[in-house]
Scaffold this motif. Structure first.
Motif, PDB file in Angstrom:
ATOM      1  N   MET A   1       0.639  -1.378  -0.175  1.00 40.41           N
ATOM      2  CA  MET A   1      -0.174   0.019  -0.023  1.00 40.41           C
ATOM      3  C   MET A   1       0.966   1.230  -0.079  1.00 40.41           C
ATOM      4  N   GLY A   2       0.344   2.220  -0.704  1.00 41.84           N
ATOM      5  CA  GLY A   2       1.020   3.552  -0.790  1.00 41.84           C
ATOM      6  C   GLY A   2       0.565   4.632   0.082  1.00 41.84           C
ATOM      7  N   PHE A  27       6.955   6.153  -7.392  1.00 38.08           N
ATOM      8  CA  PHE A  27       6.518   6.435  -6.015  1.00 38.08           C
ATOM      9  C   PHE A  27       5.314   5.991  -5.448  1.00 38.08           C
ATOM     10  N   PRO A  28       5.398   5.234  -4.283  1.00 38.32           N
ATOM     11  CA  PRO A  28       4.110   4.282  -3.852  1.00 38.32           C
ATOM     12  C   PRO A  28       3.017   5.080  -3.486  1.00 38.32           C
ATOM     13  N   VAL A  29       2.234   5.242  -4.637  1.00 33.37           N
ATOM     14  CA  VAL A  29       0.900   5.851  -4.750  1.00 33.37           C
ATOM     15  C   VAL A  29      -0.309   4.996  -4.349  1.00 33.37           C
ATOM     16  N   ASP A  30      -1.002   5.012  -3.541  1.00 32.45           N
ATOM     17  CA  ASP A  30      -2.100   4.242  -3.265  1.00 32.45           C
ATOM     18  C   ASP A  30      -3.342   4.847  -3.942  1.00 32.45           C
ATOM     19  N   GLU A  31      -3.421   6.263  -3.747  1.00 31.49           N
ATOM     20  CA  GLU A  31      -4.480   7.154  -4.378  1.00 31.49           C
ATOM     21  C   GLU A  31      -4.183   8.407  -4.836  1.00 31.49           C
ATOM     22  N   ILE A  32      -4.340   8.751  -6.005  1.00 30.43           N
ATOM     23  CA  ILE A  32      -3.979   9.956  -6.617  1.00 30.43           C
ATOM     24  C   ILE A  32      -5.169  10.932  -7.302  1.00 30.43           C
ATOM     25  N   VAL A  33      -5.077  12.121  -6.919  1.00 28.02           N
ATOM     26  CA  VAL A  33      -6.211  13.081  -7.140  1.00 28.02           C
ATOM     27  C   VAL A  33      -5.438  14.459  -8.143  1.00 28.02           C
ATOM     28  N   ALA A  34      -6.024  14.811  -9.292  1.00 26.10           N
ATOM     29  CA  ALA A  34      -5.445  15.652 -10.039  1.00 26.10           C
ATOM     30  C   ALA A  34      -6.530  16.987  -9.580  1.00 26.10           C
ATOM     31  N   THR A  65      -5.575  12.950   2.638  1.00 22.35           N
ATOM     32  CA  THR A  65      -4.389  13.120   1.895  1.00 22.35           C
ATOM     33  C   THR A  65      -3.027  13.189   2.592  1.00 22.35           C
ATOM     34  N   ASP A  66      -2.182  12.464   2.177  1.00 20.94           N
ATOM     35  CA  ASP A  66      -0.754  12.385   2.864  1.00 20.94           C
ATOM     36  C   ASP A  66       0.128  13.803   2.303  1.00 20.94           C
ATOM     37  N   ILE A  67       0.034  13.699   1.208  1.00 25.79           N
ATOM     38  CA  ILE A  67       1.069  15.166   0.464  1.00 25.79           C
ATOM     39  C   ILE A  67       0.215  15.508  -0.573  1.00 25.79           C
ATOM     40  N   ASN A 336      10.854   8.242   3.063  1.00 23.59           N
ATOM     41  CA  ASN A 336      12.296   7.561   3.387  1.00 23.59           C
ATOM     42  C   ASN A 336      12.415   7.594   4.923  1.00 23.59           C
ATOM     43  N   ARG A 337      12.105   8.767   5.374  1.00 19.80           N
ATOM     44  CA  ARG A 337      12.532   9.162   7.063  1.00 19.80           C
ATOM     45  C   ARG A 337      11.130   8.850   7.947  1.00 19.80           C
ATOM     46  N   GLY A 338       9.979   8.205   7.380  1.00 21.99           N
ATOM     47  CA  GLY A 338       9.040   7.828   7.952  1.00 21.99           C
ATOM     48  C   GLY A 338       8.202   9.053   8.546  1.00 21.99           C
ATOM     49  N   MET A 339       7.971  10.062   7.950  1.00 25.60           N
ATOM     50  CA  MET A 339       7.385  11.318   8.315  1.00 25.60           C
ATOM     51  C   MET A 339       6.037  11.229   8.021  1.00 25.60           C
ATOM     52  N   LEU A 340       5.569  10.210   7.175  1.00 28.09           N
ATOM     53  CA  LEU A 340       4.148  10.355   6.491  1.00 28.09           C
ATOM     54  C   LEU A 340       3.283   9.173   7.415  1.00 28.09           C
ATOM     55  N   LYS A 341       2.866   9.849   8.478  1.00 22.97           N
ATOM     56  CA  LYS A 341       2.408   8.975   9.503  1.00 22.97           C
ATOM     57  C   LYS A 341       1.013   8.473   8.995  1.00 22.97           C
TER      58      LYS A 341
END
Length: 344
Positions: A1-2, A27-34, A65-67, A336-341
């Protein structure tokens, strides 16, 4: 899962590149929105083999949303980036609005990746100006080796840095010159003088000291990203090239550094490709850098006018390293730094 990603300004040059690079770099994307403005609602954009229909920024819920990769201009970012961050998404912003905010990290991953940790203050990370990004990638390893005192840079910036309308203007003016026909809508042009078959030493607005804001950005952003003690002066020039920024750079160091030593250092540095043969064609031009991730360095030579100086030529795809690629690399740093909780 991304991760769950939103791209704001997905119909623009940089927004489309962001989607392309996310897919290219897997990039590990699970869901992407434009996302885009209301007038672009329903516009289709590509993400790999998929087609995404743009949704409206004003009505989108960012709570899951994560990012958020933001490339919709300064006015939109100033209003929406704090709102999006308040909903829990980390905003990586490509405009100039947040770059000099002391509570917002300004990041080029090859140079100051650890600075991403500062996003917690406002939930926003700033992407640097396109001309700054490629410059500091090349300066960083040399600064580590011999400590830079002063930099003089002249930029040769492509029209894509001013958006799609600017690219259309170059195209229309060029066609018009060949058929001896003035381009239509000339009163609404993006540039103050003809850009086809010309160069314009003026990017962004003029400031009181005679420098333009683009030149000020190079100075201020280099100091924030790399070292506040570095002295830098710049002349920013728009040239009739569609994509790819070039820079002629003179560097003065505190310690001696030969051209051969600099060449070896740059060959080992992340994000850089050295193409430096002292023969016709032994260097990289903007046409050759388009679509590439690298920052290319050529024409490395010693500057005999100062005690410890070098001159070089730096070229990069401004839509990639100068904008979209750097934003995706920042997202990779966070992952990579595990900051996306909220990663699944």
């Amino acid at each position: 899962m991304g991760y769950r990603i939103a791209v704001v300004g997905a119909t623009g040059n940089v927004g489309r590149e962001m989607l392309s690079i996310l897919e290219e770099r897997e990039f590990p994307v699970d869901e992407i929105v434009a996302l885009a403005s209301r007038r672009s609602q329903g516009t289709e954009v590509s993400f790999g083999d998929r087609v995404l229909k743009c949704q409206t920024l004003e009505t989108f819920d960012f709570s899951k949303t994560d990012i958020c990769l933001m490339s919709a201009g300064g006015a939109v970012s100033k209003e929406w980036s704090p709102k999006i961050a308040a909903q829990g998404a980390i905003v990586i912003d490509n405009s100039s609005v947040w770059r000099m905010d002391p509570d917002v990290p300004l990041v080029v991953p090859e140079v100051n990746a650890d600075a991403v940790a500062g996003y917690t203050k406002k939930g926003i990370i700033a992407n640097p100006n396109c001309s700054t990004a490629q410059l500091v990638v090349a300066l960083k390893p040399l600064h580590d080796a011999a400590k830079i005192k002063r930099v003089v840079v002249s930029t040769y910036q492509s029209v894509s840095g001013a958006g799609k309308d600017a690219m259309d203007e170059l195209w229309n003016q060029t066609k018009g010159i060949y058929v001896n026909q003035a381009p239509e809508g000339d009163e609404n042009r993006k540039f103050p003088k003809q850009i086809a078959f010309n160069v314009i030493p003026h990017i962004d607005v003029f400031m009181e000291d005679g420098y333009t804001k683009e030149e000020w950005k190079l100075v201020a952003e280099t100091k924030k990203i790399l070292d506040p003690k570095i002295k830098l002066t710049a002349t920013a020039v728009r040239v009739p090239v569609f994509v790819g920024h070039s820079e002629a750079v003179n560097i003065e160091f505190e310690k001696p550094l030969s051209a051969d030593e600099a060449r070896d250092i740059l060959r080992e540095a992340p994000g850089i490709l050295v193409v430096d043969k002292r023969e016709p064609g032994g260097y990289v031009t903007p046409v050759e850098c388009v679509g590439d991730f690298a920052t290319f360095v050529s024409r490395i030579r010693e500057d005999p006018t100062v005690d410890s100086g070098l001159a070089m030529w730096i070229v990069s795809d401004n839509l990639r390293k100068g904008a979209a690629l750097n934003a995706v690399q920042i997202a990779e740093c966070l992952a990579n730094r595990g900051m996306l909780k909220k990663a699944a």
